[in-house]
Design an enzyme around this catalytic site. Sequence first.
Site, PDB file in Angstrom:
ATOM      1  N   GLY A  12      35.300 -35.072 -31.786  1.00 41.07           N
ATOM      2  CA  GLY A  12      35.222 -34.004 -32.814  1.00 41.07           C
ATOM      3  C   GLY A  12      34.124 -32.529 -32.284  1.00 41.07           C
ATOM      4  O   GLY A  12      33.492 -32.848 -33.120  1.00 41.07           O
ATOM      5  N   ASN A  14      34.539 -30.366 -30.773  1.00 44.64           N
ATOM      6  CA  ASN A  14      35.254 -28.458 -31.549  1.00 44.64           C
ATOM      7  C   ASN A  14      34.864 -28.860 -33.199  1.00 44.64           C
ATOM      8  O   ASN A  14      34.387 -27.265 -33.214  1.00 44.64           O
ATOM      9  CB  ASN A  14      36.052 -29.044 -30.999  1.00 44.64           C
ATOM     10  CG  ASN A  14      37.446 -27.620 -30.073  1.00 44.64           C
ATOM     11  OD1 ASN A  14      36.553 -26.271 -29.465  1.00 44.64           O
ATOM     12  ND2 ASN A  14      37.682 -28.717 -29.135  1.00 44.64           N
ATOM     13  N   LEU A  91      45.957 -34.897 -32.510  1.00 49.59           N
ATOM     14  CA  LEU A  91      46.624 -35.595 -31.998  1.00 49.59           C
ATOM     15  C   LEU A  91      48.158 -35.771 -32.152  1.00 49.59           C
ATOM     16  O   LEU A  91      48.324 -36.900 -31.825  1.00 49.59           O
ATOM     17  CB  LEU A  91      46.101 -36.263 -30.321  1.00 49.59           C
ATOM     18  CG  LEU A  91      45.073 -35.893 -30.101  1.00 49.59           C
ATOM     19  CD1 LEU A  91      44.876 -36.450 -28.802  1.00 49.59           C
ATOM     20  CD2 LEU A  91      45.119 -34.334 -29.399  1.00 49.59           C
ATOM     21  N   ILE A  94      52.262 -32.039 -35.956  1.00 50.43           N
ATOM     22  CA  ILE A  94      52.450 -31.748 -37.832  1.00 50.43           C
ATOM     23  C   ILE A  94      53.919 -31.651 -38.202  1.00 50.43           C
ATOM     24  O   ILE A  94      54.478 -30.756 -38.366  1.00 50.43           O
ATOM     25  CB  ILE A  94      51.658 -29.930 -37.588  1.00 50.43           C
ATOM     26  CG1 ILE A  94      50.243 -30.410 -36.662  1.00 50.43           C
ATOM     27  CG2 ILE A  94      51.353 -29.590 -39.390  1.00 50.43           C
ATOM     28  CD1 ILE A  94      48.920 -31.193 -37.891  1.00 50.43           C
ATOM     29  N   ASN A 108      45.555 -23.782 -34.067  1.00 48.20           N
ATOM     30  CA  ASN A 108      44.899 -25.107 -33.174  1.00 48.20           C
ATOM     31  C   ASN A 108      44.364 -24.706 -31.903  1.00 48.20           C
ATOM     32  O   ASN A 108      44.303 -23.207 -31.654  1.00 48.20           O
ATOM     33  CB  ASN A 108      46.720 -25.237 -32.705  1.00 48.20           C
ATOM     34  CG  ASN A 108      46.205 -26.825 -31.925  1.00 48.20           C
ATOM     35  OD1 ASN A 108      45.071 -27.702 -32.228  1.00 48.20           O
ATOM     36  ND2 ASN A 108      46.739 -26.159 -31.057  1.00 48.20           N
ATOM     37  N   HIS A 110      43.713 -25.108 -28.499  1.00 46.71           N
ATOM     38  CA  HIS A 110      44.749 -25.888 -27.095  1.00 46.71           C
ATOM     39  C   HIS A 110      44.024 -25.773 -25.296  1.00 46.71           C
ATOM     40  O   HIS A 110      43.784 -24.199 -25.143  1.00 46.71           O
ATOM     41  CB  HIS A 110      45.988 -25.611 -26.443  1.00 46.71           C
ATOM     42  CG  HIS A 110      46.741 -26.198 -26.089  1.00 46.71           C
ATOM     43  ND1 HIS A 110      46.986 -27.020 -26.055  1.00 46.71           N
ATOM     44  CD2 HIS A 110      46.853 -25.748 -24.492  1.00 46.71           C
ATOM     45  CE1 HIS A 110      47.788 -27.487 -24.721  1.00 46.71           C
ATOM     46  NE2 HIS A 110      47.711 -26.708 -23.342  1.00 46.71           N
ATOM     47  N   ASP A 151      52.928 -25.571 -29.461  1.00 46.56           N
ATOM     48  CA  ASP A 151      52.012 -24.194 -28.809  1.00 46.56           C
ATOM     49  C   ASP A 151      52.132 -23.191 -28.155  1.00 46.56           C
ATOM     50  O   ASP A 151      52.624 -22.322 -27.321  1.00 46.56           O
ATOM     51  CB  ASP A 151      51.807 -24.942 -27.592  1.00 46.56           C
ATOM     52  CG  ASP A 151      51.109 -26.288 -27.495  1.00 46.56           C
ATOM     53  OD1 ASP A 151      50.350 -26.674 -28.427  1.00 46.56           O
ATOM     54  OD2 ASP A 151      50.713 -27.449 -26.377  1.00 46.56           O
ATOM     55  N   GLU A 181      36.364 -23.215 -25.601  1.00 46.26           N
ATOM     56  CA  GLU A 181      36.956 -23.137 -26.753  1.00 46.26           C
ATOM     57  C   GLU A 181      35.655 -23.536 -28.606  1.00 46.26           C
ATOM     58  O   GLU A 181      35.879 -23.507 -28.951  1.00 46.26           O
ATOM     59  CB  GLU A 181      36.906 -25.120 -26.060  1.00 46.26           C
ATOM     60  CG  GLU A 181      38.428 -25.534 -26.376  1.00 46.26           C
ATOM     61  CD  GLU A 181      38.759 -27.610 -25.807  1.00 46.26           C
ATOM     62  OE1 GLU A 181      38.932 -27.696 -26.543  1.00 46.26           O
ATOM     63  OE2 GLU A 181      38.956 -27.547 -24.674  1.00 46.26           O
TER      64      GLU A 181
HETATM   65  C1  GAR Z   1      39.770 -30.592 -27.259  1.00 46.47           C
HETATM   66  O1  GAR Z   1      39.533 -29.835 -25.516  1.00 46.47           O
HETATM   67  C2  GAR Z   1      40.919 -29.484 -27.363  1.00 46.47           C
HETATM   68  O2  GAR Z   1      41.607 -28.590 -26.983  1.00 46.47           O
HETATM   69  C3  GAR Z   1      42.842 -30.734 -27.222  1.00 46.47           C
HETATM   70  O3  GAR Z   1      41.850 -32.260 -27.168  1.00 46.47           O
HETATM   71  C4  GAR Z   1      40.344 -32.118 -27.466  1.00 46.47           C
HETATM   72  C5  GAR Z   1      39.336 -32.610 -28.089  1.00 46.47           C
HETATM   73  O4  GAR Z   1      38.315 -32.984 -28.045  1.00 46.47           O
HETATM   74  N1  GAR Z   1      43.184 -30.974 -27.651  1.00 46.47           N
HETATM   75  C6  GAR Z   1      44.557 -30.352 -27.199  1.00 46.47           C
HETATM   76  O5  GAR Z   1      44.893 -31.123 -26.649  1.00 46.47           O
HETATM   77  C7  GAR Z   1      45.525 -30.437 -28.258  1.00 46.47           C
HETATM   78  N2  GAR Z   1      46.713 -30.109 -27.347  1.00 46.47           N
HETATM   79  P1  GAR Z   1      36.900 -32.950 -29.543  1.00 46.47           P
HETATM   80  O6  GAR Z   1      37.672 -33.998 -30.333  1.00 46.47           O
HETATM   81  O7  GAR Z   1      35.501 -32.738 -28.831  1.00 46.47           O
HETATM   82  O8  GAR Z   1      37.054 -31.411 -30.581  1.00 46.47           O
END
Ligand code: GAR
Length: 200
Positions: A12, A14, A91, A94, A108, A110, A151, A181
């Site tokens: 989490g 992000n 993950l 949807i 989203n 990525h 994506d 990000e």
């Molecule tokens: C992030 O790097 C995000 O971009 C990626 O998962 C991570 C989650 O980190 N998402 C994907 O790969 C989606 N295809 P977080 O839980 O620390 O935000």
Amino acid sequence: MLKIVVCVSGGGTNLQAIIDSIENGKLQNTEIVGVISNNPNAYALERAKNAGVKGICVSPKSFADREEFNKAFLDALNDFNPDLVVLAGFLVVIPKIVIEAYRGRIINIHPSLIPSFCGTGYYGLKVHEAALARGVKITGATVHYVDEGTDTGPIIMQKAVEVLDGDTPEILQRRVMEQAEWIILPESIGLIAKETKETK
Ligand code: GAR
């Protein structure tokens, strides 16, 4: 005020970037009305709690089949009645019923420059492993709208990040988070909040 639900599966960071951007005033006209995790042990749920945001878990494991889970996930979203759904390291694919109900209102993040290293099987650390294996010198992150593909939806923002000699997938992942990000996800939400305010 743009009401958002943030969907998470893991650490989490992000989600934290969105919370911090609202708290420090960089992200305006936005309220997190709820956090949904598919994983009961996600640290993201702890972050939601610490920020005073309601967090719930909707796990596929609690339902007889995928269809039941999909319905429960849609019900959970509807209960929060958001203007925008933000997938921040969520993950779970949807479901179509959710895309139809929230068309043009799901975004989203990525961790690569789409169309590189994206699509089925590219998530989390795997994206950075693939970038290093290919030997690219530049990678980055992308925020995009979610459609029926993986994506494939319209791109909102991208930010490039350098790959450096000696990078491991973990080191590269951290740099992409810090330099891309955590910046472009709150900024993208801010853009949408601004557009929503202007059209209301
Ligand atoms: C992030 O790097 C995000 O971009 C990626 O998962 C991570 C989650 O980190 N998402 C994907 O790969 C989606 N295809 P977080 O839980 O620390 O935000």
